[in-house]
Design a protein around this motif. Structure first.
Motif, short mmCIF file in Angstrom:
data_model
loop_
_atom_site.label_atom_id
_atom_site.label_comp_id
_atom_site.label_asym_id
_atom_site.label_seq_id
_atom_site.Cartn_x
_atom_site.Cartn_y
_atom_site.Cartn_z
N ASP A 108 0.87 -1.23 -0.55
CA ASP A 108 0.21 0.09 -0.19
C ASP A 108 0.77 1.42 0.16
OD1 ASP A 108 -2.65 -1.00 -0.04
OD2 ASP A 108 -2.66 -1.83 2.15
N TYR A 109 2.25 0.92 -0.27
CA TYR A 109 3.15 2.56 -0.71
C TYR A 109 2.48 3.49 -1.56
CZ TYR A 109 7.21 5.49 -0.49
OH TYR A 109 7.97 6.12 -0.68
N ILE A 110 2.54 3.19 -2.35
CA ILE A 110 1.35 4.38 -3.14
C ILE A 110 1.08 4.98 -2.93
CG2 ILE A 110 1.13 4.56 -5.30
CD1 ILE A 110 4.33 5.61 -4.86
N LYS A 111 -0.20 3.93 -2.52
CA LYS A 111 -2.08 4.57 -2.22
C LYS A 111 -1.45 5.02 -0.55
CE LYS A 111 -3.50 0.05 -3.55
NZ LYS A 111 -4.28 -1.20 -3.80
N ASN A 112 -0.79 5.29 -0.15
CA ASN A 112 -0.51 5.37 1.71
C ASN A 112 0.13 7.11 1.23
OD1 ASN A 112 -0.97 4.00 3.23
ND2 ASN A 112 0.44 3.35 3.60
N VAL A 113 1.23 7.33 0.25
CA VAL A 113 1.46 8.33 -0.85
C VAL A 113 0.47 8.92 -1.03
CG1 VAL A 113 3.65 9.21 -2.11
CG2 VAL A 113 4.14 7.53 -1.57
N LYS A 114 0.00 8.91 -2.26
CA LYS A 114 -1.77 9.11 -2.51
C LYS A 114 -2.07 10.58 -1.90
CE LYS A 114 -5.10 8.69 -6.47
NZ LYS A 114 -5.92 7.40 -6.82
N ARG A 115 -2.85 9.69 -0.56
CA ARG A 115 -3.23 10.21 0.48
C ARG A 115 -3.08 11.00 0.96
NH1 ARG A 115 -3.48 4.37 2.39
NH2 ARG A 115 -5.73 3.66 1.58
N ILE A 116 -1.47 10.93 1.09
CA ILE A 116 -0.79 12.16 1.80
C ILE A 116 -0.69 13.27 0.64
CG2 ILE A 116 1.44 13.42 2.46
CD1 ILE A 116 2.55 10.19 3.66
N ILE A 117 -0.73 13.06 -0.98
CA ILE A 117 -0.39 14.27 -1.28
C ILE A 117 -1.40 14.50 -2.56
CG2 ILE A 117 0.33 14.33 -3.55
CD1 ILE A 117 2.80 12.46 -3.35
N GLY A 118 -3.03 14.23 -2.14
CA GLY A 118 -4.38 14.07 -2.81
C GLY A 118 -4.00 14.35 -3.92
N ARG A 119 -3.82 13.92 -5.07
CA ARG A 119 -3.79 13.41 -6.19
C ARG A 119 -3.58 12.70 -6.46
NH1 ARG A 119 -4.81 18.13 -4.65
NH2 ARG A 119 -4.42 20.89 -5.65
N LEU A 120 -3.92 12.97 -7.98
CA LEU A 120 -3.60 11.50 -9.02
C LEU A 120 -1.80 11.53 -9.40
CD1 LEU A 120 -6.07 12.68 -10.84
CD2 LEU A 120 -6.33 10.13 -10.18
N LEU A 121 -1.67 10.31 -9.24
CA LEU A 121 -0.53 9.70 -9.45
C LEU A 121 0.39 9.17 -10.34
CD1 LEU A 121 0.93 9.17 -5.07
CD2 LEU A 121 0.69 11.45 -6.96
N GLY A 122 1.26 9.05 -10.90
CA GLY A 122 1.59 8.43 -12.52
C GLY A 122 3.20 8.33 -11.73
N VAL A 123 4.22 7.96 -12.56
CA VAL A 123 5.26 7.55 -12.12
C VAL A 123 6.08 7.42 -13.92
CG1 VAL A 123 5.04 4.77 -11.86
CG2 VAL A 123 7.41 6.03 -11.19
N ASN A 124 7.09 7.43 -14.18
CA ASN A 124 8.39 7.77 -15.41
C ASN A 124 8.70 6.22 -15.06
OD1 ASN A 124 7.22 10.73 -16.71
ND2 ASN A 124 9.92 10.76 -15.75
N MET A 125 8.44 5.55 -16.86
CA MET A 125 9.09 4.00 -16.94
C MET A 125 10.10 4.79 -17.78
SD MET A 125 6.46 1.89 -15.52
CE MET A 125 7.47 0.70 -14.54
N GLU A 126 11.16 4.27 -17.97
CA GLU A 126 11.48 3.86 -19.46
C GLU A 126 12.07 2.71 -20.11
OE1 GLU A 126 14.18 7.79 -18.34
OE2 GLU A 126 14.06 6.80 -16.80
N PRO A 127 11.85 3.23 -21.27
CA PRO A 127 12.03 1.69 -21.89
C PRO A 127 13.55 2.28 -22.29
CG PRO A 127 11.24 2.83 -23.30
CD PRO A 127 10.91 3.93 -21.67
N VAL A 128 14.90 2.09 -21.74
CA VAL A 128 15.95 1.73 -22.13
C VAL A 128 16.86 1.00 -22.96
CG1 VAL A 128 18.23 2.10 -21.41
CG2 VAL A 128 16.49 3.00 -19.69
N PRO A 129 17.43 1.61 -24.09
CA PRO A 129 18.06 -0.15 -25.32
C PRO A 129 18.75 -0.49 -23.96
CG PRO A 129 17.90 1.74 -26.15
CD PRO A 129 17.90 2.54 -25.06
N ASP A 130 19.26 -1.83 -24.73
CA ASP A 130 19.84 -3.01 -23.80
C ASP A 130 21.74 -2.37 -24.07
OD1 ASP A 130 18.37 -4.64 -23.55
OD2 ASP A 130 18.82 -5.82 -26.00
N GLY A 131 22.77 -2.12 -23.37
CA GLY A 131 23.96 -1.90 -23.35
C GLY A 131 23.62 -0.44 -22.28
N ILE A 132 22.73 0.28 -21.84
CA ILE A 132 22.73 1.33 -21.08
C ILE A 132 23.09 1.14 -19.88
CG2 ILE A 132 21.83 3.55 -20.84
CD1 ILE A 132 22.16 3.45 -23.38
N ASP A 133 24.01 1.99 -19.49
CA ASP A 133 24.44 1.51 -17.87
C ASP A 133 22.52 2.99 -17.06
OD1 ASP A 133 24.93 0.45 -15.22
OD2 ASP A 133 26.50 2.21 -15.41
#
Length: 318
Positions: A108-133
């Motif tokens: 429930d970590y993000i659900k609890n964070v959402k309760r604190i912030i009071g906004r709709l929450l999203g997250v960046n997810m990066e499709p990094v190519p192979d070979g990139i550290d």
């Protein structure tokens, strides 16, 4: 369906993907997304950057550099540690690691964070190519997508931070993977807000491909933010996206979130005239957030003080 700036705290906590998409569409281009880097100390001691962005009128808060393998948000998770400098960071590594371990096990970590912030929450997810550290916990992969769904993020943003080498093809593959895993539970936003080390997107067909692959909302650069992206090109790109039945989001991701208020207002009005459904403002102002005044300036430019103050005020209604 209520428009997004009319959603109450209770609405935000319980809204479904379908309802949220309807709310965004019914808002007629008056939706503000603020991106915040949660891996940095916030600009105001004791208040996280996401909370600050919410208080200045953002509807949607995107967490940048969130690590699914080490979930930790400065300004929220460290509030009891009283970190005031580099010495405190070093001396309290054990306490930070304990908090991260606890967060990792908390479904429930993000659900609890959402309760604190009071906004709709999203997250960046990066499709990094192979070979990139790059940290595994920040990459778009099957494991992290499943975690995003289970933790209760309202949306994911498939894009790339600078120098990640992310290409149009890796974004396209990421959309297909996300659509398969997230299904009807989580909104998928995808595109580029700058080159990310591998070139900008100018061809509208690329955007159609993103939409047809499963993106609910396609992200493009706001006019005036990258070379050659003027109002007319932005309008054509948005028309191409709308032809697929999907929505469009313009993004300020070129550190212009730290520009003058007049620049923000010009970009906002051009984006709205071009047909943007959502307007994004990035995190490169001070220490992981746009200038808070610029978040409010963007909001006022596209929906006036009445709806901006409504959104700001609803952050207090719980």
């Amino acid at each position: 369906m209520k428009r997004i700036f009319e959603l109450s705290y209770e609405d935000i906590m319980n809204i479904s993907k379908k309802e949220l998409l309807e709310s965004i569409k019914s808002s007629e281009g008056r939706v503000v997304m603020a991106e915040t880097d949660i891996a940095k100390q916030p600009i105001v001691y004791g208040v996280s950057n996401p909370e600050l962005a919410a208080s200045f009128g953002a509807d949607l808060i995107t967490l940048n550099l969130f690590d699914f393998n080490a979930p930790f948000i400065f300004g929220i998770d460290d509030c009891q540690l009283k970190i005031s400098g580099a010495y405190d960071m070093v001396s309290k590594c054990n306490e930070i690691n304990k908090i991260i371990s606890k967060n990792r096990a908390d479904k429930d970590y993000i659900k609890n964070v959402k309760r604190i912030i009071g906004r709709l929450l999203g997250v960046n997810m990066e499709p990094v190519p192979d070979g990139i550290d790059y940290p595994e916990g920040r990459k778009l992969n099957e494991e992290n997508l499943k975690k995003a769904r289970e933790l209760g993020f309202d949306y994911v943003v498939i894009t790339g931070n600078p120098k990640t080498g992310i290409t149009n093809q890796t974004i396209l593959s990421g959309i297909e993977k996300a659509a398969r895993i997230l299904g009807d539970e989580t909104i998928i936003i995808a595109g580029k807000m700058h080159g990310a080390g591998n070139g900008n997107i100018y061809d509208p067909q690329v955007l159609r491909d993103f939409a047809n692959a499963g993106a609910d909302i396609v992200l493009i650069c706001a006019p005036g933010t990258i070379p050659g992206m003027d109002f007319e090109l932005c309008r054509r790109q948005i028309e191409a996206i709308h032809e697929t039945g999907k929505m469009a989001m313009t993004a300020i991701g070129t550190s212009q979130e730290g520009s003058s208020r007049k620049v923000i207002e010009q970009i906002a009005l051009m984006s709205k005239m071009a047909g943007a459904d959502i307007q994004h403002i990035g995190d490169a102002g001070y220490s992981g957030i746009a200038l808070p005044e610029n978040i409010m300036a963007l909001s006022i430019a596209i929906r006036g003080k009445r709806h901006t103050y409504r959104r700001m005020g609803y952050s207090l209604r719980k």
